[in-house]
Design a protein around this motif. Sequence first.
Motif, PDB file in Angstrom:
ATOM      1  N   ASN A  42       0.845  -1.196   0.000  1.00  0.00           N
ATOM      2  CA  ASN A  42       0.000   0.000   0.000  1.00  0.00           C
ATOM      3  C   ASN A  42       0.878   1.242   0.000  1.00  0.00           C
ATOM      4  N   LEU A  43       0.309   2.328  -0.516  1.00  0.00           N
ATOM      5  CA  LEU A  43       1.016   3.603  -0.596  1.00  0.00           C
ATOM      6  C   LEU A  43       0.005   4.720  -0.367  1.00  0.00           C
ATOM      7  N   TRP A  44       0.223   5.501   0.689  1.00  0.00           N
ATOM      8  CA  TRP A  44      -0.676   6.608   1.022  1.00  0.00           C
ATOM      9  C   TRP A  44       0.106   7.903   1.110  1.00  0.00           C
ATOM     10  N   ARG A  45      -0.438   8.960   0.549  1.00  0.00           N
ATOM     11  CA  ARG A  45       0.152  10.292   0.639  1.00  0.00           C
ATOM     12  C   ARG A  45      -0.232  10.915   1.976  1.00  0.00           C
ATOM     13  N   VAL A  46       0.677  11.683   2.556  1.00  0.00           N
ATOM     14  CA  VAL A  46       0.385  12.464   3.758  1.00  0.00           C
ATOM     15  C   VAL A  46      -0.110  13.824   3.267  1.00  0.00           C
ATOM     16  N   VAL A  47      -1.335  14.166   3.629  1.00  0.00           N
ATOM     17  CA  VAL A  47      -1.953  15.403   3.151  1.00  0.00           C
ATOM     18  C   VAL A  47      -1.125  16.612   3.567  1.00  0.00           C
ATOM     19  N   GLY A  48      -0.841  17.466   2.596  1.00  0.00           N
ATOM     20  CA  GLY A  48      -0.128  18.707   2.852  1.00  0.00           C
ATOM     21  C   GLY A  48       1.375  18.577   2.993  1.00  0.00           C
ATOM     22  N   GLU A  49       1.929  17.400   2.768  1.00  0.00           N
ATOM     23  CA  GLU A  49       3.366  17.187   2.899  1.00  0.00           C
ATOM     24  C   GLU A  49       3.876  16.410   1.686  1.00  0.00           C
ATOM     25  N   TYR A  50       5.160  16.526   1.412  1.00  0.00           N
ATOM     26  CA  TYR A  50       5.781  15.684   0.389  1.00  0.00           C
ATOM     27  C   TYR A  50       6.292  14.458   1.138  1.00  0.00           C
ATOM     28  N   ALA A  51       5.349  13.597   1.500  1.00  0.00           N
ATOM     29  CA  ALA A  51       5.642  12.430   2.336  1.00  0.00           C
ATOM     30  C   ALA A  51       4.603  11.354   2.061  1.00  0.00           C
ATOM     31  N   ASN A  52       4.943  10.120   2.435  1.00  0.00           N
ATOM     32  CA  ASN A  52       3.982   9.028   2.312  1.00  0.00           C
ATOM     33  C   ASN A  52       4.189   8.021   3.426  1.00  0.00           C
ATOM     34  N   TYR A  53       3.138   7.250   3.653  1.00  0.00           N
ATOM     35  CA  TYR A  53       3.205   6.041   4.460  1.00  0.00           C
ATOM     36  C   TYR A  53       2.999   4.877   3.516  1.00  0.00           C
ATOM     37  N   SER A  54       3.823   3.855   3.669  1.00  0.00           N
ATOM     38  CA  SER A  54       3.753   2.693   2.802  1.00  0.00           C
ATOM     39  C   SER A  54       3.824   1.425   3.634  1.00  0.00           C
ATOM     40  N   LEU A  55       3.177   0.386   3.132  1.00  0.00           N
ATOM     41  CA  LEU A  55       3.229  -0.930   3.771  1.00  0.00           C
ATOM     42  C   LEU A  55       3.988  -1.865   2.842  1.00  0.00           C
ATOM     43  N   PHE A  56       5.066  -2.436   3.360  1.00  0.00           N
ATOM     44  CA  PHE A  56       5.887  -3.382   2.608  1.00  0.00           C
ATOM     45  C   PHE A  56       5.741  -4.773   3.204  1.00  0.00           C
ATOM     46  N   ASP A  57       5.735  -5.777   2.345  1.00  0.00           N
ATOM     47  CA  ASP A  57       5.714  -7.179   2.757  1.00  0.00           C
ATOM     48  C   ASP A  57       6.904  -7.857   2.089  1.00  0.00           C
ATOM     49  N   VAL A  58       7.981  -8.029   2.859  1.00  0.00           N
ATOM     50  CA  VAL A  58       9.231  -8.568   2.340  1.00  0.00           C
ATOM     51  C   VAL A  58       9.738  -9.686   3.252  1.00  0.00           C
ATOM     52  N   GLU A  59      10.765 -10.375   2.804  1.00  0.00           N
ATOM     53  CA  GLU A  59      11.291 -11.530   3.540  1.00  0.00           C
ATOM     54  C   GLU A  59      12.182 -11.158   4.717  1.00  0.00           C
ATOM     55  N   SER A  60      12.807  -9.975   4.674  1.00  0.00           N
ATOM     56  CA  SER A  60      13.774  -9.664   5.725  1.00  0.00           C
ATOM     57  C   SER A  60      14.029  -8.166   5.823  1.00  0.00           C
ATOM     58  N   ASN A  61      14.680  -7.779   6.922  1.00  0.00           N
ATOM     59  CA  ASN A  61      15.136  -6.399   7.089  1.00  0.00           C
ATOM     60  C   ASN A  61      16.080  -6.018   5.952  1.00  0.00           C
ATOM     61  N   ASP A  62      16.955  -6.929   5.598  1.00  0.00           N
ATOM     62  CA  ASP A  62      17.925  -6.665   4.543  1.00  0.00           C
ATOM     63  C   ASP A  62      17.244  -6.421   3.197  1.00  0.00           C
ATOM     64  N   GLU A  63      16.201  -7.201   2.886  1.00  0.00           N
ATOM     65  CA  GLU A  63      15.486  -6.995   1.626  1.00  0.00           C
ATOM     66  C   GLU A  63      14.830  -5.616   1.614  1.00  0.00           C
ATOM     67  N   LEU A  64      14.213  -5.236   2.724  1.00  0.00           N
ATOM     68  CA  LEU A  64      13.595  -3.908   2.789  1.00  0.00           C
ATOM     69  C   LEU A  64      14.640  -2.821   2.595  1.00  0.00           C
ATOM     70  N   HIS A  65      15.764  -2.954   3.269  1.00  0.00           N
ATOM     71  CA  HIS A  65      16.824  -1.958   3.137  1.00  0.00           C
ATOM     72  C   HIS A  65      17.282  -1.832   1.678  1.00  0.00           C
ATOM     73  N   THR A  66      17.434  -2.961   1.015  1.00  0.00           N
ATOM     74  CA  THR A  66      17.852  -2.951  -0.383  1.00  0.00           C
ATOM     75  C   THR A  66      16.819  -2.248  -1.257  1.00  0.00           C
ATOM     76  N   LEU A  67      15.530  -2.582  -1.068  1.00  0.00           N
ATOM     77  CA  LEU A  67      14.481  -1.948  -1.866  1.00  0.00           C
ATOM     78  C   LEU A  67      14.452  -0.444  -1.655  1.00  0.00           C
ATOM     79  N   LEU A  68      14.516  -0.023  -0.388  1.00  0.00           N
ATOM     80  CA  LEU A  68      14.450   1.405  -0.087  1.00  0.00           C
ATOM     81  C   LEU A  68      15.668   2.150  -0.620  1.00  0.00           C
ATOM     82  N   SER A  69      16.836   1.555  -0.468  1.00  0.00           N
ATOM     83  CA  SER A  69      18.056   2.246  -0.908  1.00  0.00           C
ATOM     84  C   SER A  69      18.149   2.337  -2.422  1.00  0.00           C
TER      85      SER A  69
END
Length: 92
Positions: A42-69
Motif C-alpha cells: 500500500n502507498l498513502w500520501r500524507v496530506v499537505g506534505e511531500y511524504a507518504n506512508y507505505s506498507l511493505f511485505d518482504v522476507e527480511s530487514n535486509d530486503e527492505l533496506h535494499t528496496l528502499l536504498s
Amino acid sequence: MLFLVRMDVNIPHDLPAAQADEIKAREKAYAQQLQRDGRWKNLWRVVGEYANYSLFDVESNDELHTLLSQLPLFPFMKIHVTPLAQHPSAIA
C-alpha cells in the motif's frame, strides 16, 4: 514480514527541474513495479506534505533496506521504518 514505512522527501531547490522530473519518473516506475510484484502492498500520501506512508511485505530487514536504498529519491529522503506484527485482537 510487514513494515510500515514513512518517507519524507526533500528535493533541493537548486536541483534543475529537468533532473528532478527525471528522478521522479524513475521513482514512479520503480514504486509501481514493487507494487505489482506484491512487495509494496500500500502507498498513502500524507496530506499537505511531500511524504507518504507505505506498507511493505518482504522476507527480511535486509530486503527492505535494499528496496528502499534503490529508490531514485532515496538520497533526498528521511525514512522511518516500523516493523509490524499481527495483533491478537485483529479479526483478519
